[in-house]
Design a protein around this motif. Structure first.
Motif, PDB file in Angstrom:
ATOM      1  N   PHE A 134       0.842  -1.186   0.000  1.00 42.50           N
ATOM      2  CA  PHE A 134       0.000   0.000   0.000  1.00 42.50           C
ATOM      3  C   PHE A 134       0.884   1.245   0.000  1.00 42.50           C
ATOM      4  O   PHE A 134       2.058   1.193   0.347  1.00 42.50           O
ATOM      5  CB  PHE A 134      -0.897   0.018   1.244  1.00 42.50           C
ATOM      6  N   GLY A 135       0.285   2.384  -0.368  1.00 46.90           N
ATOM      7  CA  GLY A 135       0.961   3.653  -0.158  1.00 46.90           C
ATOM      8  C   GLY A 135       1.496   4.353  -1.382  1.00 46.90           C
ATOM      9  O   GLY A 135       2.100   5.417  -1.253  1.00 46.90           O
ATOM     10  N   ALA A 140       6.285   4.415  -1.734  1.00 50.84           N
ATOM     11  CA  ALA A 140       6.265   3.329  -0.754  1.00 50.84           C
ATOM     12  C   ALA A 140       6.640   1.996  -1.410  1.00 50.84           C
ATOM     13  O   ALA A 140       7.341   1.178  -0.812  1.00 50.84           O
ATOM     14  CB  ALA A 140       4.888   3.237  -0.106  1.00 50.84           C
ATOM     15  N   PRO A 194      -2.268   5.074   6.461  1.00 53.72           N
ATOM     16  CA  PRO A 194      -2.293   4.437   5.136  1.00 53.72           C
ATOM     17  C   PRO A 194      -3.482   4.935   4.323  1.00 53.72           C
ATOM     18  O   PRO A 194      -4.558   5.188   4.876  1.00 53.72           O
ATOM     19  CB  PRO A 194      -2.433   2.944   5.458  1.00 53.72           C
TER      20      PRO A 194
END
Length: 389
Positions: free
Chosen positions: A13-14, A18, A369
């Motif tokens: 995620f991100g 990321a 997040p």
């Protein structure tokens, strides 16, 4: 290779920055498939190329480890989870969209405003450190706001490259490459030839045939070929290609973009949502899969095409200067998209402004997040409407 990237596709995620951190932990620190210098070279290469940087880094790692089949395995594993989720979301929106709370969907659109605002801020700090690049970004944004056509986007990118060349510094020093990938140069030549042939031929085929499937293929291939600066920059390109001709409503477009923030993997899988939900083309699973392949194909061809020549290409200060100008221009593209369609289509009153500011604070300062922020704003939009705040 497929299983390693599948796990990353399920958990990364991100956004692209990321993703690069996850890749470093996995392939440099834990598995030691790459050295720090080699990984830095791959990032430099993929920042140089148009397309989704994190996906291209994954393809390059696949090539280094297992050749062209490794690149395909890496891309399939990393892309599959989010592509499936985005197609399922599109099918659900088409079938049960009327049953979903309108204010919950509106909250997801506000997430897109916050995410793109964060991206504009981060990219401006990185690429607009000099006054001339900041001025270039502002001029690019103004041009796109006044003339929001796809052709103007290409013009803005060319303008950025031209300004970068005019401001080139002959004293720029480019270090030697430490990246060694055994890929024949003939593969690179074939891949680049196919890339440019499709880029030139698809618009002609679409115009000559009038076939809507050819137009869709051309639109998504061109978007994948011209996106400099990361996944978020694909938003204005796709908005001009999909919303402007009436293939999809702005409301559904922004709802899908908001949902894309809640899933792991590359942001380019937003194309799978568009292909599945558009009013033209085959739609559904076939449309989503076709648009997904069309937008990622340029990235694959460019990685394969440039890797064999990268050691020579990166030493040219002229190319580095042009890229610096392009990066400034794409900040302007994203700033224009932040205003229209994001802000103009989503922010209606002071309550929406409060939710956007809360989302920006959650993303930039609380470091929450994105998927959690999506859920929170979906609930927040519904709660504000329910309690008539």
């Amino acid at each position: 290779m497929f299983l390693v990237f599948l796990r990353l596709g399920l958990t990364s995620f991100g956004g692209p920055i990321a993703h690069l951190g996850y890749f470093r932990d996995e392939f440099v620190v834990r598995r030691r498939w790459l050295s720090e210098s080699e990984y830095a070279e791959l990032i430099a290469l993929c920042q140089f190329l148009p397309g989704p940087a994190s996906s291209q880094v994954g393809m390059a790692i696949g090539i280094k480890r297992a050749g062209l089949r490794g690149a395909l395995a890496a891309w399939c594993g990393f892309t599959l989870p989010s592509a499936l989720l985005m197609i399922l979301f599109a099918l659900g929106l088409m079938r049960w969209g009327q049953a979903l709370p309108a204010d919950a969907l509106h909250g997801m659109k506000l997430v897109a405003v916050a995410v793109v605002a964060q991206a504009v801020w981060g990219m401006a700090r990185m690429f607009c450190r000099e006054p001339v690049h900041l001025a270039l970004a502002l001029v690019s944004a103004l041009l796109m706001i006044v003339w929001p056509q796809a052709l103007m986007q290409v013009g803005v990118i060319l303008l950025g490259a031209g300004v970068g060349l005019l401001l080139r510094r002959s004293s720029t020093v480019i270090g030697e490459t430490g990246l060694a990938i055994a890929l024949p140069k003939r593969y690179g030549g074939w891949a680049l030839s196919i890339f440019f042939a499709l880029l030139l031929a698809l618009p002609l085929v679409a115009a000559w045939s009038g076939d809507e499937n050819a137009r869709i293929l051309d639109a998504f291939y061109r978007a994948g070929s011209l996106v400099f600066g990361g996944g978020h920059v694909v938003l204005p390109l796709l908005q001009a290609e999909v919303v402007a001709p009436g293939w999809m409503s702005a409301s559904d477009f922004l709802a899908g973009y908001g949902a894309a923030q809640a899933v792991p993997g590359p942001l380019f899988t937003f194309s799978a949502f568009l292909g599945a939900a558009m009013a033209v083309g085959p739609g559904g699973w076939l449309g989503g899969t076709g648009c997904l392949f069309a937008i990622f194909l340029p990235s694959f061809l460019l990685v394969v095409g440039v890797l064999p020549f990268w050691a020579q290409v990166r030493r040219h200060a002229l190319i580095q200067s042009a890229l610096a100008g392009v990066n400034g221009a794409v900040v302007g593209l994203l700033l224009a998209a932040l205003y229209n369609p994001l802000w103009t289509s989503s922010v209606r009153d002071w309550r929406d402004i409060a939710l956007v500011l809360a989302a920006i604070a959650a993303l930039m300062w609380a470091k929450l997040p994105p998927w959690l922020v999506v859920l929170a704003l979906g609930f927040g939009g519904f709660a504000m409407a329910f309690f008539s705040i």
